[in-house]
Design an enzyme around this catalytic site. Structure first.
Site, PDB file in Angstrom:
ATOM      1  N   LYS A  72      25.651  50.095  22.344  1.00  0.00           N
ATOM      2  CA  LYS A  72      25.045  50.313  21.248  1.00  0.00           C
ATOM      3  C   LYS A  72      24.373  51.746  20.887  1.00  0.00           C
ATOM      4  O   LYS A  72      24.403  52.385  20.146  1.00  0.00           O
ATOM      5  CB  LYS A  72      24.055  49.322  20.572  1.00  0.00           C
ATOM      6  N   ASP A 195       3.605  13.514   4.195  1.00  0.00           N
ATOM      7  CA  ASP A 195       3.754  13.033   5.660  1.00  0.00           C
ATOM      8  C   ASP A 195       2.908  11.928   5.927  1.00  0.00           C
ATOM      9  O   ASP A 195       1.796  11.845   6.076  1.00  0.00           O
ATOM     10  CB  ASP A 195       2.974  14.115   6.288  1.00  0.00           C
TER      11      ASP A 195
HETATM   12  N1  DCP Z   1       3.735  20.677  12.556  1.00  0.00           N
HETATM   13  C1  DCP Z   1       3.457  21.769  13.511  1.00  0.00           C
HETATM   14  N2  DCP Z   1       4.284  22.629  13.775  1.00  0.00           N
HETATM   15  C2  DCP Z   1       5.685  23.029  13.106  1.00  0.00           C
HETATM   16  C3  DCP Z   1       5.634  22.122  11.802  1.00  0.00           C
HETATM   17  C4  DCP Z   1       4.589  20.928  11.766  1.00  0.00           C
HETATM   18  O1  DCP Z   1       2.476  21.627  14.637  1.00  0.00           O
HETATM   19  N3  DCP Z   1       6.242  23.826  13.349  1.00  0.00           N
HETATM   20  C5  DCP Z   1       2.532  19.890  12.238  1.00  0.00           C
HETATM   21  C6  DCP Z   1       1.547  20.532  11.634  1.00  0.00           C
HETATM   22  C7  DCP Z   1       1.626  20.209  10.329  1.00  0.00           C
HETATM   23  C8  DCP Z   1       2.391  18.828  10.349  1.00  0.00           C
HETATM   24  O2  DCP Z   1       3.252  19.018  11.206  1.00  0.00           O
HETATM   25  O3  DCP Z   1       0.583  20.164   9.589  1.00  0.00           O
HETATM   26  C9  DCP Z   1       3.239  18.554   8.747  1.00  0.00           C
HETATM   27  O4  DCP Z   1       4.261  19.496   8.682  1.00  0.00           O
HETATM   28  P1  DCP Z   1       4.641  20.020   7.256  1.00  0.00           P
HETATM   29  O5  DCP Z   1       5.653  21.017   7.618  1.00  0.00           O
HETATM   30  O6  DCP Z   1       4.834  19.034   6.508  1.00  0.00           O
HETATM   31  O7  DCP Z   1       3.192  20.967   6.933  1.00  0.00           O
HETATM   32  P2  DCP Z   1       2.133  20.684   5.942  1.00  0.00           P
HETATM   33  O8  DCP Z   1       2.090  19.329   5.594  1.00  0.00           O
HETATM   34  O9  DCP Z   1       0.951  21.374   6.947  1.00  0.00           O
HETATM   35  O10 DCP Z   1       2.479  21.519   4.732  1.00  0.00           O
HETATM   36  P3  DCP Z   1       3.158  21.397   3.306  1.00  0.00           P
HETATM   37  O11 DCP Z   1       2.363  21.438   2.461  1.00  0.00           O
HETATM   38  O12 DCP Z   1       4.193  22.453   3.474  1.00  0.00           O
HETATM   39  O13 DCP Z   1       3.900  20.172   3.664  1.00  0.00           O
HETATM   40 MG    MG Z   2       3.605  18.186   4.617  1.00  0.00          MG
HETATM   41 MN    MN Z   3       6.256  16.987   6.547  1.00  0.00          MN
END
Ligand code: DCP
Ligand code: MG
Ligand code: MN
Length: 341
Positions: A72, A195
């Site tokens: 590359k 959730d």
């Molecule tokens: N979680 C985590 N790491 C990730 C994804 C999720 O630790 N990569 C945990 C923390 C999040 C929870 O799972 O708060 C729930 O995941 P969600 O994707 O539903 O995220 P939230 O509920 O916090 O935000 P949203 O309003 O977008 O659903």
């Molecule tokens: Mg969520």
């Molecule tokens: Mn979720």
């Protein structure tokens, strides 16, 4: 967040590194860690090279840059650019990766495949979906626009009440705890999904219960689609049950719904995990790691380095409440709202 490799001193080779960095950032978006690290290493090495590189021979002398990346670099020396990077820009790959990644169930590699096939928008994928998309990805596609809408708090509460009510009926006298976690528990006005976390206070096994509950929720019309369910009656380390699917209130929009059931001994850890935020969890995991532990949704486990490998111990301190977990960490208790970082 685009990564820029560190460099000390002057970069004599901006003409090479600026192009390699574009590929590196692309691999980061693709979550292709192997390539990402290989490019990060090469970029750092070239930034530290004491002269301007103009000849392929100079590149060959640099330690540990792989043959593919060397090729590359030679292409950049000969043509001033990379075909790969030019094609990427022409196709608007970075923007499309981001857009297609918002389809539920479509990860970076499926997005990359879709771009490769020439799709330029989600609408085009909808119109003529490729055969490699699985059933779940098709559901994500069908409800793409609907799922982009945030869910008002009151609606999350209503969906949780219905699920909880039915679950308690089905539990037939066993004491069941159900709680809406995620952004809802952190007090957000709107949520991306629902959730719900449950546990049985009597500590008896729960396998089979979630399957029955989902069946009932289908019957009353709250759940409209099922993506994933795991609720096996087998003895394995992770004996939590999990459902991912779609729910809708009468006259409402389709909403993403997650329901989990954890054994009571894991419940406080699961509650911490599913309350988040994801960023808060990352900082806790990092803290645990710095003390020689691995934090998960089931507890905190000793992580022992031996012979260059990390062995994860199987026993955790038992905590039955979040307060106990914070105390174990030597931290003052944080309310869910305070974890919204
Ligand atoms: N979680 C985590 N790491 C990730 C994804 C999720 O630790 N990569 C945990 C923390 C999040 C929870 O799972 O708060 C729930 O995941 P969600 O994707 O539903 O995220 P939230 O509920 O916090 O935000 P949203 O309003 O977008 O659903
Ligand atoms: Mg969520
Ligand atoms: Mn979720």
């Amino acid at each position: 967040t685009y990564f820029k490799a560190k460099s000390y001193g002057i970069n004599h080779n901006e003409h090479i590194t600026s192009i390699l960095e574009q590929l590196m950032n692309y691999y980061e978006l693709l979550k292709d860690k192997g390539r990402m690290f290989a490019y990060r290493y090469a970029v750092a090495k070239i930034k530290d090279y004491p002269q301007k590189i103009t000849e392929p021979e100079q590149v060959k002398g640099i330690n540990k840059i792989g043959a593919k990346i060397q090729k590359k670099i030679i292409e950049i020396l000969e043509t001033g650019t990379l075909r790969r990077v030019e094609a990427m820009k022409e196709q608007g790959r970075l923007k499309l990766l981001d857009e297609f990644g918002k389809i539920w169930g479509v990860g970076p590699s499926a997005s990359d495949k879709l771009i490769g096939l020439g799709y330029k928008s989600v609408a085009q994928i909808k119109q003529n979906p490729p055969s490699f998309l699985n059933e779940n990805q098709r559901i994500g596609l069908e409800f793409y626009e609907e799922f982009l809408n945030r869910i008002p708090r009151a609606e999350v509460q209503r969906i949780t009440e219905i699920v909880e009510g039915l679950a308690k009926e089905l539990a037939k006298g066993r004491e069941l705890t159900a709680i809406s976690c995620g952004s809802y528990r952190r007090g957000k006005e709107t949520c991306g999904d629902v959730d719900i976390l449950m546990t049985f206070e009597d500590m008896e096994p729960h396998q089979g219960f979630l399957t029955k509950l989902i069946q009932k929720l289908f019957e009353i019309g709250l759940i409209t689609h099922q993506l994933v369910i795991s609720d096996e009656e087998v003895v394995r380390k992770h004996d939590n049950s999990s459902f991912e699917g779609v729910a809708m209130l009468p006259g409402g929009l389709h909403r993403r719904l997650d329901i989990k059931i954890y054994p009571r001994k894991f419940y406080a850890w699961a509650l911490m995990h599913f309350t988040g935020s994801a960023q808060f969890n990352r900082s806790l995991r990092w803290f645990a790691k710095s003390k020689g532990f691995r934090l998960s949704d089931e507890g905190i486990f000793p992580a022992i380095r031996s012979n260059g490998e990390t062995v994860i111990g199987s026993s955790s301190v038992v905590c039955y409440t979040e307060e106990d977990i914070f105390q174990l960490f030597g931290m003052p208790y944080k309310t869910p709202e305070e974890r919204d970082i």
